[in-house]
Design a protein around this motif. Structure first.
Motif, PDB file in Angstrom:
ATOM      1  N   THR A  92      45.195  40.263  32.745  1.00 15.33           N
ATOM      2  CA  THR A  92      44.064  39.804  31.943  1.00 15.33           C
ATOM      3  C   THR A  92      42.777  40.292  32.593  1.00 15.33           C
ATOM      4  OG1 THR A  92      45.253  37.802  31.296  1.00 15.33           O
ATOM      5  CG2 THR A  92      42.867  37.788  31.009  1.00 15.33           C
ATOM      6  N   GLY A  93      41.965  41.016  31.854  1.00 16.98           N
ATOM      7  CA  GLY A  93      40.740  41.558  32.427  1.00 16.98           C
ATOM      8  C   GLY A  93      41.033  42.382  33.666  1.00 16.98           C
ATOM      9  N   GLN A  94      40.338  42.084  34.757  1.00 17.66           N
ATOM     10  CA  GLN A  94      40.553  42.787  36.013  1.00 17.66           C
ATOM     11  C   GLN A  94      41.534  42.075  36.942  1.00 17.66           C
ATOM     12  OE1 GLN A  94      39.072  45.842  36.601  1.00 17.66           O
ATOM     13  NE2 GLN A  94      38.479  45.592  34.463  1.00 17.66           N
ATOM     14  N   PHE A  95      42.145  40.978  36.451  1.00 15.34           N
ATOM     15  CA  PHE A  95      42.970  40.146  37.313  1.00 15.34           C
ATOM     16  C   PHE A  95      44.370  40.714  37.514  1.00 15.34           C
ATOM     17  CE2 PHE A  95      46.245  36.831  37.616  1.00 15.34           C
ATOM     18  CZ  PHE A  95      45.894  36.279  38.834  1.00 15.34           C
ATOM     19  N   SER A  96      44.855  40.615  38.760  1.00  9.87           N
ATOM     20  CA  SER A  96      46.229  41.000  39.090  1.00  9.87           C
ATOM     21  C   SER A  96      46.865  39.926  39.961  1.00  9.87           C
ATOM     22  CB  SER A  96      46.267  42.336  39.841  1.00  9.87           C
ATOM     23  OG  SER A  96      45.788  43.399  39.045  1.00  9.87           O
ATOM     24  N   PHE A  97      48.122  39.646  39.692  1.00 10.87           N
ATOM     25  CA  PHE A  97      48.928  38.774  40.546  1.00 10.87           C
ATOM     26  C   PHE A  97      49.876  39.666  41.322  1.00 10.87           C
ATOM     27  CE2 PHE A  97      52.743  35.703  40.655  1.00 10.87           C
ATOM     28  CZ  PHE A  97      52.381  35.234  41.903  1.00 10.87           C
ATOM     29  N   HIS A  98      49.688  39.719  42.631  1.00 10.34           N
ATOM     30  CA  HIS A  98      50.490  40.583  43.492  1.00 10.34           C
ATOM     31  C   HIS A  98      51.685  39.775  43.996  1.00 10.34           C
ATOM     32  CE1 HIS A  98      47.002  43.210  43.364  1.00 10.34           C
ATOM     33  NE2 HIS A  98      46.258  42.189  43.747  1.00 10.34           N
ATOM     34  N   PHE A 155      60.680  32.522  50.431  1.00  8.29           N
ATOM     35  CA  PHE A 155      60.420  32.089  49.056  1.00  8.29           C
ATOM     36  C   PHE A 155      60.061  33.325  48.230  1.00  8.29           C
ATOM     37  CE2 PHE A 155      59.719  28.540  51.800  1.00  8.29           C
ATOM     38  CZ  PHE A 155      60.092  27.408  51.086  1.00  8.29           C
ATOM     39  N   GLU A 156      60.897  33.633  47.246  1.00  6.02           N
ATOM     40  CA  GLU A 156      60.649  34.810  46.413  1.00  6.02           C
ATOM     41  C   GLU A 156      59.572  34.552  45.365  1.00  6.02           C
ATOM     42  OE1 GLU A 156      61.954  37.574  47.213  1.00  6.02           O
ATOM     43  OE2 GLU A 156      63.600  36.929  48.527  1.00  6.02           O
ATOM     44  N   ASP A 157      59.426  33.299  44.932  1.00  6.36           N
ATOM     45  CA  ASP A 157      58.443  32.951  43.889  1.00  6.36           C
ATOM     46  C   ASP A 157      57.088  32.742  44.542  1.00  6.36           C
ATOM     47  OD1 ASP A 157      60.298  32.702  41.553  1.00  6.36           O
ATOM     48  OD2 ASP A 157      61.178  31.165  42.842  1.00  6.36           O
ATOM     49  N   ALA A 158      56.430  33.836  44.884  1.00 10.78           N
ATOM     50  CA  ALA A 158      55.182  33.751  45.632  1.00 10.78           C
ATOM     51  C   ALA A 158      54.384  35.029  45.413  1.00 10.78           C
ATOM     52  CB  ALA A 158      55.451  33.531  47.114  1.00 10.78           C
ATOM     53  N   GLY A 159      53.180  35.039  45.965  1.00 13.79           N
ATOM     54  CA  GLY A 159      52.322  36.208  45.853  1.00 13.79           C
ATOM     55  C   GLY A 159      50.910  35.874  46.278  1.00 13.79           C
ATOM     56  N   TRP A 160      49.969  36.736  45.912  1.00 17.52           N
ATOM     57  CA  TRP A 160      48.573  36.477  46.232  1.00 17.52           C
ATOM     58  C   TRP A 160      47.681  37.086  45.156  1.00 17.52           C
ATOM     59  CZ3 TRP A 160      45.034  40.446  47.473  1.00 17.52           C
ATOM     60  CH2 TRP A 160      45.594  41.708  47.724  1.00 17.52           C
ATOM     61  N   VAL A 161      46.476  36.564  45.091  1.00 10.91           N
ATOM     62  CA  VAL A 161      45.486  37.039  44.133  1.00 10.91           C
ATOM     63  C   VAL A 161      44.165  37.220  44.866  1.00 10.91           C
ATOM     64  CG1 VAL A 161      46.615  35.744  42.287  1.00 10.91           C
ATOM     65  CG2 VAL A 161      44.595  34.780  43.409  1.00 10.91           C
ATOM     66  N   ASP A 162      43.281  38.025  44.298  1.00 12.26           N
ATOM     67  CA  ASP A 162      41.913  38.089  44.794  1.00 12.26           C
ATOM     68  C   ASP A 162      41.146  36.910  44.186  1.00 12.26           C
ATOM     69  OD1 ASP A 162      39.539  39.590  46.023  1.00 12.26           O
ATOM     70  OD2 ASP A 162      38.903  39.274  43.962  1.00 12.26           O
ATOM     71  N   PRO A 163      40.689  35.957  45.003  1.00 11.41           N
ATOM     72  CA  PRO A 163      40.107  34.729  44.455  1.00 11.41           C
ATOM     73  C   PRO A 163      38.884  34.961  43.571  1.00 11.41           C
ATOM     74  CG  PRO A 163      40.657  34.427  46.759  1.00 11.41           C
ATOM     75  CD  PRO A 163      40.800  35.883  46.481  1.00 11.41           C
ATOM     76  N   TYR A 164      37.982  35.870  43.992  1.00 14.14           N
ATOM     77  CA  TYR A 164      36.766  36.070  43.206  1.00 14.14           C
ATOM     78  C   TYR A 164      37.079  36.693  41.851  1.00 14.14           C
ATOM     79  CZ  TYR A 164      32.010  37.280  41.927  1.00 14.14           C
ATOM     80  OH  TYR A 164      30.815  37.385  41.255  1.00 14.14           O
ATOM     81  N   THR A 165      37.971  37.685  41.846  1.00 17.19           N
ATOM     82  CA  THR A 165      38.352  38.298  40.566  1.00 17.19           C
ATOM     83  C   THR A 165      39.030  37.282  39.660  1.00 17.19           C
ATOM     84  OG1 THR A 165      38.643  40.438  41.656  1.00 17.19           O
ATOM     85  CG2 THR A 165      39.666  40.166  39.497  1.00 17.19           C
ATOM     86  N   TYR A 166      39.874  36.447  40.246  1.00 17.89           N
ATOM     87  CA  TYR A 166      40.533  35.405  39.460  1.00 17.89           C
ATOM     88  C   TYR A 166      39.510  34.456  38.849  1.00 17.89           C
ATOM     89  CZ  TYR A 166      43.449  31.293  38.499  1.00 17.89           C
ATOM     90  OH  TYR A 166      44.066  30.213  37.910  1.00 17.89           O
TER      91      TYR A 166
END
Length: 404
Positions: A92-98, A155-166
């Protein structure tokens, strides 16, 4: 609707001596307030009031980890809701879930206990496995030195996001649904008439509304005019220049040091932890304490042997502090000691990004009198003694002892 500056990704402030929103005011432009705006704006008239800029406080300084563990290990329905939200919101927009596995390097319990823990999570539908040192080395060759640990839980159900972009993507989506976001507008108090909230006073005048959500971190009790057990604290972070190929490294947490880390896109290693309570609320601090830097310097080369020559590139901390409660869970409620029409959301305890989708959904449940897809009882304000001597757990002694 306010004008949005796509270059700066910051909504332009709207000012005036008085205005009518006709529906919902949200005080706070951090992750809780923006998550609520995103949830409510499709079918409500929403205005967000932020004293500075969106994501200018704890949100913008977060690490962006997404995982079921930590404070949400026993609140798995809310954790599942958030993880599924990030997967759907990706792109969505510039958002990515890594998406990236999360490895807990553990000293307790023994390996049999780690296997039981992993099985318990699997029974709840999460992909979790336990490892001894040998199997962890097989999965991640030349990454960890796990000799100081009993083993690890992955834990496989995990990741990270860029907080400001989010945060800015949530703001964009809310504004596309008609929400208004006013920055540089400081709320000073609620307007209450006959026991019912009907707006707020700001440094630019009054703003009226049918309902008010106060999601302003540790400032929430004062702004909402209710007594809540909330204490400001800080997490600290550092980015290390590694000189190594770490793009495939998982997210990890070390039980002994209580540090966590994840790779950055530029090859740096982002390290966080070293939490301490803020003795003077509102005190601004822009640098980490020396105890945290020593903790990082003594831990990372030991746990990640390939990074023996890593060097500190930058360090950071939330300037004015995040908010914690005595049991580490947030307060999301229409408190009985507050006026009708008021909802509060505070005490995210450093896990605001992870919890953001669930927090927004819980706020919507209170505002719109709806059911939520997970229990709301753990987040009630009245779970604490109404006449308390509130006691907060002592956190991260190595950093707290050298904090301000």
């Amino acid at each position: 609707m306010c004008i949005h500056d796509t270059q700066s990704h910051e909504p332009t402030a709207t000012v005036g001596t008085e205005s009518m929103t006709g529906d919902i005011l949200i005080v706070g432009g951090g992750i809780a307030g923006l998550s609520a705006a995103h949830e409510l704006s499709p079918d409500h008239d929403v205005t967000v009031l932020e004293r500075d800029r969106i994501a200018g406080g704890a949100t913008g300084h977060a690490s962006g980890l997404v995982t079921v563990v930590a404070d949400y290990a026993e609140r798995r329905e809310a954790a599942r809701y958030s993880i599924e939200f990030f997967r759907e919101f990706d792109g969505t927009g510039q958002f990515s879930f890594h998406e990236r596995p999360f490895v807990q390097l553990r000293t307790t319990p023994e390996l049999s206990g780690l296997r039981e823990e992993a099985a318990d999570f699997r029974d709840d539908g999460f992909d979790v496995t336990a490892h001894d040192g040998a199997s962890l080395a097989d999965r991640y060759p030349d990454v960890f030195d796990a000799s100081a640990h009993t083993g690890a839980v992955v834990f496989e159900d995990a990741g990270w996001v860029d907080p400001y972009t989010y945060a800015t993507t949530l703001a964009d989506e809310a504004m596309s649904e008609g929400a208004e976001i006013r920055t540089n507008t400081e709320v000073t108090e609620l307007i209450v008439d006959g026991g019912t909230v009907c707006g707020v006073r700001t440094d630019d005048g009054e703003v009226r509304a049918d309902r008010v959500v106060v999601a302003a971190g540790w400032r929430t009790p004062e702004l909402a005019g209710v007594d809540l057990p909330v204490r400001p604290f800080r997490y600290q972070t550092a980015n290390l220049e590694t000189g190594a190929e770490i793009g495939d490294y998982p997210i990890a947490w070390d039980q002994e040091s209580r540090l966590y880390w994840r790779p950055e896109h530029n090859g740096d290693l982002h390290v966080g932890g070293g939490a301490y309570y803020v003795s003077e609320p509102g005190t601004i601090r822009s640098a980490t304490v020396e105890g945290f830097k020593r903790l990082v310097a003594g831990t990372i080369p030991d746990r990640l042997p390939a990074l023996t020559d890593a060097r500190l590139a930058t360090d950071d901390t939330c300037p004015s502090g995040d908010a914690a409660t005595p049991d580490h869970l947030p307060i999301i409620d229409s408190p009985s000691n507050g006026p009708a029409g008021l909802v509060v959301a505070t005490g995210l305890h450093g896990f605001g990004i992870m919890a953001g989708p669930a927090v927004g959904r819980a706020i919507r449940a209170h505002v719109a009198d709806e059911d939520a897809p997970f229990p709301l009882e753990p987040y009630r304000a009245d779970r604490f003694d109404p006449n308390p001597s509130w006691e907060f757990p002592y956190i991260a002694p190595t950093a707290a002892e050298t904090g301000p």
